[in-house]
Design a protein around this motif. Structure first.
Motif, short mmCIF file in Angstrom:
data_model
loop_
_atom_site.label_atom_id
_atom_site.label_comp_id
_atom_site.label_asym_id
_atom_site.label_seq_id
_atom_site.Cartn_x
_atom_site.Cartn_y
_atom_site.Cartn_z
N ILE A 9 30.55 22.17 35.09
CA ILE A 9 30.68 23.62 35.15
C ILE A 9 31.38 23.94 36.47
N VAL A 10 32.47 24.67 36.39
CA VAL A 10 33.15 25.16 37.58
C VAL A 10 32.82 26.64 37.70
N LEU A 11 32.26 27.03 38.82
CA LEU A 11 31.90 28.41 39.08
C LEU A 11 32.89 28.95 40.10
N PHE A 12 33.73 29.87 39.66
CA PHE A 12 34.90 30.31 40.42
C PHE A 12 34.74 31.81 40.69
N ARG A 13 34.65 32.18 41.96
CA ARG A 13 34.58 33.60 42.31
C ARG A 13 36.00 34.14 42.37
N HIS A 14 36.17 35.36 41.86
CA HIS A 14 37.49 36.00 41.88
C HIS A 14 38.07 36.04 43.30
N ALA A 15 39.37 36.18 43.38
CA ALA A 15 40.07 36.29 44.66
C ALA A 15 39.81 37.66 45.29
N LYS A 16 40.23 37.81 46.54
CA LYS A 16 40.00 39.04 47.31
C LYS A 16 40.59 40.25 46.58
N ALA A 17 39.76 41.26 46.40
CA ALA A 17 40.18 42.47 45.69
C ALA A 17 40.47 43.60 46.66
N ASP A 18 41.27 44.52 46.20
CA ASP A 18 41.60 45.73 46.94
C ASP A 18 40.54 46.79 46.64
N TRP A 19 40.54 47.87 47.40
CA TRP A 19 39.57 48.96 47.22
C TRP A 19 40.28 50.29 46.97
N PRO A 20 41.14 50.39 45.95
CA PRO A 20 41.80 51.67 45.69
C PRO A 20 40.82 52.67 45.06
N GLN A 21 41.27 53.87 44.89
CA GLN A 21 40.45 54.90 44.26
C GLN A 21 40.44 54.68 42.75
N THR A 22 39.63 53.72 42.34
CA THR A 22 39.49 53.39 40.92
C THR A 22 38.07 52.86 40.70
N SER A 23 37.70 52.69 39.46
CA SER A 23 36.37 52.15 39.18
C SER A 23 36.29 50.70 39.67
N ASP A 24 35.08 50.24 39.95
CA ASP A 24 34.89 48.87 40.40
C ASP A 24 35.47 47.87 39.39
N HIS A 25 35.27 48.13 38.12
CA HIS A 25 35.74 47.23 37.07
C HIS A 25 37.25 47.08 37.08
N GLU A 26 37.97 48.10 37.50
CA GLU A 26 39.44 48.09 37.45
C GLU A 26 40.10 47.75 38.78
N LEU A 107 33.57 23.39 31.52
CA LEU A 107 33.47 24.86 31.40
C LEU A 107 33.76 25.48 32.75
N LEU A 108 34.57 26.53 32.76
CA LEU A 108 34.85 27.29 33.97
C LEU A 108 34.38 28.72 33.76
N LEU A 109 33.62 29.25 34.70
CA LEU A 109 33.25 30.66 34.69
C LEU A 109 33.98 31.33 35.84
N ILE A 110 34.70 32.41 35.56
CA ILE A 110 35.35 33.19 36.62
C ILE A 110 34.59 34.50 36.70
N GLY A 111 33.89 34.68 37.81
CA GLY A 111 33.03 35.85 37.91
C GLY A 111 32.92 36.38 39.32
#
Length: 172
Positions: A9-26, A107-111
């Motif tokens: 199992i590979v547990l992969f955290r997403h890369a660095k995200a930006d903080w624009p004026q949008t929902s967290d999901h987007e 299996l790889l999980l990207i979360g």
């Protein structure tokens, strides 16, 4: 496939995200995330881990991370976008893993965190080398991944079942 087959199992955290004026999901990736994601993909490819299935959170930042990282892999695994990985608790993540068909060996999980770190920590009953020390020291930063191996069926995945064999971060 035998249920005694070694699995990863590979547990992969997403890369660095930006903080624009949008929902967290987007939230999209930041420039650093767009740089780090392919580096993580190259490191994953160099590790020699074979992947049959990738389960990716439906969040924009995880989808974008995977799109950039998978291009670096020698073979592209089947990818399924899984809504349950977004904001998943440890129990929810284990439930998703337990549903994996036994025809899958890699299996790889990207979360997201804290889920990726919690799952890596929970599954790792044993550790090879200094992987746990490195994971404990750095937390589980963006673009990091952990590799956990175990023998048995995916339905048998529970706390302490695996061995943490690798932990990597792009800024170690």
């Amino acid at each position: 496939m035998s249920v005694d087959t070694p699995r990863r199992i590979v547990l992969f955290r997403h890369a660095k995200a930006d903080w624009p004026q949008t929902s967290d999901h987007e939230r999209p990736l930041a420039d650093r995330g767009r740089t780090d994601a392919p580096v993580a993909g190259r490191r994953l490819a160099a590790s020699g881990v074979s992947l049959d299935l990738a389960l990716c959170s439906t969040a924009a930042r995880t989808r974008e991370t995977w799109k950039l990282a998978v291009q670096e892999l020698p073979e592209r695994p089947k990818t399924v976008y899984e809504e349950r990985l977004y904001e998943a608790s440890l129990g929810e993540l284990i439930a998703v893993v337990n549903e994996t068909p036994d025809t899958v060996n890699g299996l790889l999980l990207i979360g997201h965190n804290p889920g990726m770190h919690a799952l890596a920590d929970a599954l790792s009953g044993e550790v090879e080398g200094d992987a746990l020390a490195r994971m404990s020291r750095s937390g589980f930063p963006t673009s990091a991944f952990a590799v956990v191996t175990f023998n048995g069926s995916w339905k048998s995945v529970e706390h302490g079942v695996g061995t943490l064999t690798d932990f990597w971060t792009p800024h170690d």
